[in-house]
Write a protein that holds these residues in place. Structure first.
Motif, PDB file in Angstrom:
ATOM      1  N   LYS A  50     -17.751  35.398  -2.130  1.00 58.25           N
ATOM      2  CA  LYS A  50     -16.848  36.552  -2.151  1.00 58.25           C
ATOM      3  C   LYS A  50     -15.406  36.082  -2.270  1.00 58.25           C
ATOM      4  N   LEU A  51     -14.589  36.952  -2.850  1.00 53.64           N
ATOM      5  CA  LEU A  51     -13.151  36.711  -2.932  1.00 53.64           C
ATOM      6  C   LEU A  51     -12.486  37.277  -1.690  1.00 53.64           C
ATOM      7  N   LEU A  52     -11.578  36.523  -1.126  1.00 47.99           N
ATOM      8  CA  LEU A  52     -10.850  37.004   0.039  1.00 47.99           C
ATOM      9  C   LEU A  52      -9.784  38.002  -0.398  1.00 47.99           C
ATOM     10  N   GLN A  53      -9.728  39.128   0.256  1.00 47.41           N
ATOM     11  CA  GLN A  53      -8.751  40.171  -0.056  1.00 47.41           C
ATOM     12  C   GLN A  53      -7.616  40.116   0.974  1.00 47.41           C
ATOM     13  N   PRO A  54      -6.384  39.872   0.524  1.00 48.28           N
ATOM     14  CA  PRO A  54      -5.272  39.700   1.479  1.00 48.28           C
ATOM     15  C   PRO A  54      -5.068  40.893   2.396  1.00 48.28           C
ATOM     16  N   GLU A  55      -5.297  42.110   1.907  1.00 48.11           N
ATOM     17  CA  GLU A  55      -5.036  43.290   2.735  1.00 48.11           C
ATOM     18  C   GLU A  55      -6.005  43.396   3.909  1.00 48.11           C
ATOM     19  N   ARG A  56      -7.128  42.675   3.861  1.00 47.33           N
ATOM     20  CA  ARG A  56      -8.103  42.733   4.948  1.00 47.33           C
ATOM     21  C   ARG A  56      -7.810  41.729   6.055  1.00 47.33           C
ATOM     22  N   HIS A  57      -6.815  40.907   5.865  1.00 42.97           N
ATOM     23  CA  HIS A  57      -6.490  39.887   6.859  1.00 42.97           C
ATOM     24  C   HIS A  57      -5.344  40.320   7.767  1.00 42.97           C
ATOM     25  N   GLY A  58      -4.893  41.560   7.650  1.00 44.28           N
ATOM     26  CA  GLY A  58      -3.838  42.045   8.511  1.00 44.28           C
ATOM     27  C   GLY A  58      -2.473  41.521   8.098  1.00 44.28           C
ATOM     28  N   THR A  59      -1.452  42.018   8.735  1.00 45.59           N
ATOM     29  CA  THR A  59      -0.085  41.598   8.442  1.00 45.59           C
ATOM     30  C   THR A  59       0.547  40.985   9.686  1.00 45.59           C
ATOM     31  N   ILE A  60       1.592  40.221   9.484  1.00 42.32           N
ATOM     32  CA  ILE A  60       2.301  39.588  10.595  1.00 42.32           C
ATOM     33  C   ILE A  60       3.169  40.642  11.283  1.00 42.32           C
ATOM     34  N   PRO A  61       3.057  40.808  12.591  1.00 38.24           N
ATOM     35  CA  PRO A  61       3.822  41.851  13.286  1.00 38.24           C
ATOM     36  C   PRO A  61       5.306  41.527  13.364  1.00 38.24           C
ATOM     37  N   VAL A  62       6.097  42.549  13.677  1.00 32.47           N
ATOM     38  CA  VAL A  62       7.552  42.408  13.809  1.00 32.47           C
ATOM     39  C   VAL A  62       7.918  42.445  15.290  1.00 32.47           C
ATOM     40  N   TYR A  63       8.443  41.352  15.785  1.00 36.37           N
ATOM     41  CA  TYR A  63       8.824  41.249  17.198  1.00 36.37           C
ATOM     42  C   TYR A  63      10.179  41.917  17.434  1.00 36.37           C
ATOM     43  N   ARG A  64      10.273  42.688  18.518  1.00 35.01           N
ATOM     44  CA  ARG A  64      11.546  43.288  18.893  1.00 35.01           C
ATOM     45  C   ARG A  64      11.651  43.384  20.411  1.00 35.01           C
ATOM     46  N   VAL A  65      12.856  43.513  20.904  1.00 34.91           N
ATOM     47  CA  VAL A  65      13.144  43.663  22.330  1.00 34.91           C
ATOM     48  C   VAL A  65      13.646  45.076  22.610  1.00 34.91           C
ATOM     49  N   LEU A  66      14.553  45.572  21.737  1.00 36.78           N
ATOM     50  CA  LEU A  66      15.119  46.912  21.878  1.00 36.78           C
ATOM     51  C   LEU A  66      14.496  47.866  20.868  1.00 36.78           C
TER      52      LEU A  66
END
Length: 436
Positions: A50-66
């Motif tokens: 099978k070909l790996l589909q990038p959209e199925r591997h999730g995305t890197i989250p955005v860290y924030r404090v405020l």
């Protein structure tokens, strides 16, 4: 081979270059079929075709404090900063913002030739600068004047450079906003995109060989990440284990090209994984998130001798430069949101007001003080004469060779004959400050 009668390996000849040491092959490892033994990857076997589909591997989250209202989301994430330090962060961000307003207007009035504002991105470099050691070397792209401001660069020094006058330490040889300061460990800006990236990797490698306790920080935009120099820099830094931080300001546009036309993947942070370097994606409009991420990245880079990438998600509110017009490719509503609703200065101010360390009276007083200091520096810088034109040929050689001396003599004769066409009254007199 034999050297002076002794059998010597390459590793013995070059002990500082372990990459020249040939790894020993163990047949026992190769015979174990539990996992692949190929030298080019670290992976497991699979029987699925099978070909790996990038959209199925999730995305890197955005860290924030405020959050956008200036409230702390998790108190455990809040950096241990004093009220005075927080006010200093705010003062620097406001200083940069108001300096931009004055210098942008000066360019529009024809007083300087060029300018680039930092509107909307103030937190990315002020937050980063506040977490660095003064000895850390900074390679900027061109929209990181806040680093210099945090390290003590005065309004006058910024304006002398933009006016290209005789008080400019760079002797008026750089375009406006192409700052540099040896005293503040800030490498001079180059106009060509991404050239600073492989240079910074090489600098970091040199610092590693010298066992320095400081590192290199390289700023770049998401547009510059499309340049070949970016990929060369990432690979050099990762394979040579260079202690450095790649700091990406992902502000949504490469001049007029939106990110949707720049890449199809998950931003720039996802590329770090492919090169084998640690990475964090952050809210670039949250100065505390930037500060925390830089502290973490710096510690990791120095401890593990590795490059670390930070992708700061932000938005460029202003034009790319004074040669650009954002209204040709963005809507007013889009820009207005980031300028009035989710602006890094407004978010920090809301936090300070919520905490009770800031109010409208203090804010009005600060802005009035900043504008006064800025205008005083502006008025002083504008009338200062530009450098003697003959200094154009200085500082290339320690002692000028004959062909340079001849060129200088020819330039002198030319200006003496046709000086009326060059506005020489705006320059220091010919031959008063040139190298011999």
């Amino acid at each position: 081979r034999r050297v002076h009668g002794y059998r010597t390996s390459l590793y013995q000849l070059f002990p500082r270059f372990p990459s020249l040491r040939v790894p020993r092959f163990h047949s026992s490892n190769a015979s174990n079929d539990a996992s692949p033994f190929f030298p080019g990857c670290k992976a497991e076997w699979t029987h699925e075709l099978k070909l790996l589909q990038p959209e199925r591997h999730g995305t890197i989250p955005v860290y924030r404090v405020l959050n956008k209202e200036g409230s702390v989301i998790n108190e455990n994430d809040f950096p241990n900063l004093s009220d005075d330090f927080i006010i200093r962060l705010y003062r620097n961000m406001c200083s940069l913002n108001h300096m931009d307003r004055i210098m942008y207007d000066a360019q529009r009035q024809g007083r300087i030739s060029f300018y680039m504002t930092h509107y909307g991105e103030e937190a990315t470099h002020i937050g980063c600068a506040s977490a660095l050691d003064f000895g850390d070397i900074v390679y900027g792209q061109y929209r990181e004047a806040g680093i210099l401001m945090w390290r003590g660069h005065s309004f006058s020094e910024f304006m002398n450079q933009c006016y290209a006058n005789s008080l400019d330490p760079q002797k008026a040889r750089q375009m406006p906003v192409h700052y540099g300061s040896k005293e503040r460990n800030y490498m001079t800006i180059s106009s060509p995109l991404a050239t600073q990236m492989p240079q910074s990797a090489g600098h970091a490698y040199a610092m590693k060989l010298n066992n320095s306790d400081c590192l290199v920080v390289c700023f770049f935009g998401e547009g510059a990440a499309s340049e070949g120099d970016a990929h060369a820099a990432f690979n050099f830094a990762a394979t040579l284990k260079c202690p450095m931080i790649f700091f990406c300001r992902n502000n949504g546009y490469a001049i007029s090209t939106p990110v949707k036309d720049q890449y199809a993947g998950d931003g720039i942070a996802s590329r770090a994984c492919g090169y084998g370097m640690p990475v964090i994606r952050i809210d670039g409009n949250d100065v505390f998130a930037v500060h925390n991420a830089t502290m973490l990245a710096r510690e990791r880079a120095l401890t593990d001798k590795t490059p670390v990438m930070i992708e700061a998600m932000t938005y460029r509110v202003g034009h790319h430069s004074t040669s650009d017009d954002w209204s040709a490719y963005r809507s007013t509503d889009e820009v207005s949101y980031w300028n009035k609703v989710d602006h890094p200065i407004y978010r920090l101010r809301k936090y300070m007001e919520n905490k009770g360390i800031w109010d409208k009276e203090k804010d009005d007083k600060l802005i009035k003080e900043l504008r006064k200091d800025l205008m005083e520096s502006f008025v002083k810088a504008e009338p200062v004469l530009k450098p003697d034109p003959l200094t154009l040929l200085d500082d290339v050689f320690e002692k000028q060779p004959q062909h340079i001396q001849k060129q200088k003599q020819n330039l002198m004769k030319h200006l003496e004959s046709y000086g009326q066409y060059y506005n020489l009254e705006k320059y220091q007199p010919l031959g008063t400050s040139t190298q011999s």
